[in-house]
Write a protein that holds these residues in place. Structure first.
Motif, PDB file in Angstrom:
ATOM      1  N   PHE A  21       0.843  -1.199   0.000  1.00  0.00           N
ATOM      2  CA  PHE A  21       0.000   0.000   0.000  1.00  0.00           C
ATOM      3  C   PHE A  21       0.881   1.253   0.000  1.00  0.00           C
ATOM      4  CE2 PHE A  21      -2.002   3.345   2.543  1.00  0.00           C
ATOM      5  CZ  PHE A  21      -3.124   3.600   1.763  1.00  0.00           C
ATOM      6  N   TYR A  22       1.901   1.249   0.836  1.00  0.00           N
ATOM      7  CA  TYR A  22       2.796   2.403   0.935  1.00  0.00           C
ATOM      8  C   TYR A  22       3.549   2.629  -0.373  1.00  0.00           C
ATOM      9  CZ  TYR A  22       6.424   5.499   2.679  1.00  0.00           C
ATOM     10  OH  TYR A  22       7.264   6.566   2.864  1.00  0.00           O
ATOM     11  N   ARG A  23       4.088   1.573  -0.965  1.00  0.00           N
ATOM     12  CA  ARG A  23       4.824   1.708  -2.229  1.00  0.00           C
ATOM     13  C   ARG A  23       3.930   2.225  -3.359  1.00  0.00           C
ATOM     14  NH1 ARG A  23       9.134  -0.325  -4.244  1.00  0.00           N
ATOM     15  NH2 ARG A  23      10.744  -1.270  -3.016  1.00  0.00           N
ATOM     16  N   ARG A  24       2.712   1.713  -3.427  1.00  0.00           N
ATOM     17  CA  ARG A  24       1.791   2.142  -4.471  1.00  0.00           C
ATOM     18  C   ARG A  24       1.476   3.624  -4.335  1.00  0.00           C
ATOM     19  NH1 ARG A  24      -1.195  -2.412  -3.764  1.00  0.00           N
ATOM     20  NH2 ARG A  24      -2.545  -1.337  -2.311  1.00  0.00           N
ATOM     21  N   ASN A  25       1.179   4.054  -3.122  1.00  0.00           N
ATOM     22  CA  ASN A  25       0.765   5.444  -2.924  1.00  0.00           C
ATOM     23  C   ASN A  25       1.938   6.416  -2.860  1.00  0.00           C
ATOM     24  OD1 ASN A  25      -2.074   5.157  -2.896  1.00  0.00           O
ATOM     25  ND2 ASN A  25      -1.889   4.149  -0.912  1.00  0.00           N
ATOM     26  N   LEU A  26       3.116   5.911  -2.584  1.00  0.00           N
ATOM     27  CA  LEU A  26       4.294   6.773  -2.570  1.00  0.00           C
ATOM     28  C   LEU A  26       4.578   7.319  -3.964  1.00  0.00           C
ATOM     29  CD1 LEU A  26       6.677   7.934  -0.987  1.00  0.00           C
ATOM     30  CD2 LEU A  26       7.940   5.858  -1.560  1.00  0.00           C
ATOM     31  N   ALA A  27       4.365   6.515  -4.972  1.00  0.00           N
ATOM     32  CA  ALA A  27       4.588   6.973  -6.346  1.00  0.00           C
ATOM     33  C   ALA A  27       3.555   8.026  -6.743  1.00  0.00           C
ATOM     34  CB  ALA A  27       4.522   5.783  -7.296  1.00  0.00           C
ATOM     35  N   ARG A  28       2.329   7.878  -6.256  1.00  0.00           N
ATOM     36  CA  ARG A  28       1.267   8.833  -6.617  1.00  0.00           C
ATOM     37  C   ARG A  28       1.330  10.123  -5.803  1.00  0.00           C
ATOM     38  NH1 ARG A  28      -3.689   4.941  -6.206  1.00  0.00           N
ATOM     39  NH2 ARG A  28      -2.833   3.317  -7.502  1.00  0.00           N
ATOM     40  N   TYR A  29       1.535  10.003  -4.500  1.00  0.00           N
ATOM     41  CA  TYR A  29       1.518  11.159  -3.596  1.00  0.00           C
ATOM     42  C   TYR A  29       2.818  11.206  -2.785  1.00  0.00           C
ATOM     43  CZ  TYR A  29      -3.403  10.124  -4.461  1.00  0.00           C
ATOM     44  OH  TYR A  29      -4.607   9.813  -5.050  1.00  0.00           O
ATOM     45  N   PRO A  30       3.894  11.646  -3.393  1.00  0.00           N
ATOM     46  CA  PRO A  30       5.187  11.593  -2.684  1.00  0.00           C
ATOM     47  C   PRO A  30       5.244  12.502  -1.461  1.00  0.00           C
ATOM     48  CG  PRO A  30       5.426  12.688  -4.795  1.00  0.00           C
ATOM     49  CD  PRO A  30       4.038  12.151  -4.735  1.00  0.00           C
ATOM     50  N   PHE A  31       4.642  13.682  -1.521  1.00  0.00           N
ATOM     51  CA  PHE A  31       4.709  14.568  -0.358  1.00  0.00           C
ATOM     52  C   PHE A  31       3.905  14.006   0.797  1.00  0.00           C
ATOM     53  CE2 PHE A  31       3.210  18.062   2.306  1.00  0.00           C
ATOM     54  CZ  PHE A  31       4.433  18.564   2.715  1.00  0.00           C
ATOM     55  N   LEU A  32       2.747  13.466   0.523  1.00  0.00           N
ATOM     56  CA  LEU A  32       1.882  12.952   1.581  1.00  0.00           C
ATOM     57  C   LEU A  32       2.499  11.752   2.289  1.00  0.00           C
ATOM     58  CD1 LEU A  32      -0.903  13.276   2.904  1.00  0.00           C
ATOM     59  CD2 LEU A  32      -1.779  11.651   1.234  1.00  0.00           C
ATOM     60  N   PHE A  33       3.183  10.880   1.551  1.00  0.00           N
ATOM     61  CA  PHE A  33       3.701   9.658   2.152  1.00  0.00           C
ATOM     62  C   PHE A  33       5.194   9.713   2.478  1.00  0.00           C
ATOM     63  CE2 PHE A  33      -0.272   8.148   0.492  1.00  0.00           C
ATOM     64  CZ  PHE A  33      -0.673   7.256   1.464  1.00  0.00           C
TER      65      PHE A  33
END
Length: 115
Positions: A21-33
């Motif tokens: 989950f973290y890897r998937r969303n890190l690519a989309r929302y780098p500042f948030l994660f």
């Protein structure tokens, strides 16, 4: 076929983990994660370390006492008091025009600097 394939092997159970989950969303929302947790860590660390640093300096201040000017110079009760005017007149009374240059006796084997 290359020796190392570009697609990484991940078992099917990996898709439902927190890491995926973290890897998937890190690519989309780098500042948030990534950026937001980093900034939060820095700010929180500042608030945590401020009292610790203050405590450190307070403990150090308890060990160090404040010295008076006389104690700092090593003047105690057995030493004479220094008056600047008295010292001036004492030095002015000396004859500074007539003096002899005397060489310091050298230790045995030490070079004396004479050519």
């Amino acid at each position: 076929m290359p020796a190392f394939p570009s697609k990484k092997f991940r078992p099917s159970s990996y898709q439902n983990t927190i890491g995926a989950f973290y890897r998937r969303n890190l690519a989309r929302y780098p500042f948030l994660f990534f950026g937001l947790p980093f900034v939060f860590t820095i700010v929180a660390g500042s608030f945590v370390l401020t009292p610790a640093t203050a405590l450190r300096y307070e403990r150090h201040d308890r060990k160090v006492k404040q010295l008076t000017k006389e104690e700092e110079l090593g003047l105690g009760k057995e030493r004479r008091r220094v008056d600047i005017n008295e010292e001036y007149y004492r030095l002015a009374a000396k004859d500074l025009d007539n003096w002899d240059n005397k060489r310091v006796k050298r230790l045995p084997g030490e070079h004396d600097g004479v050519i």
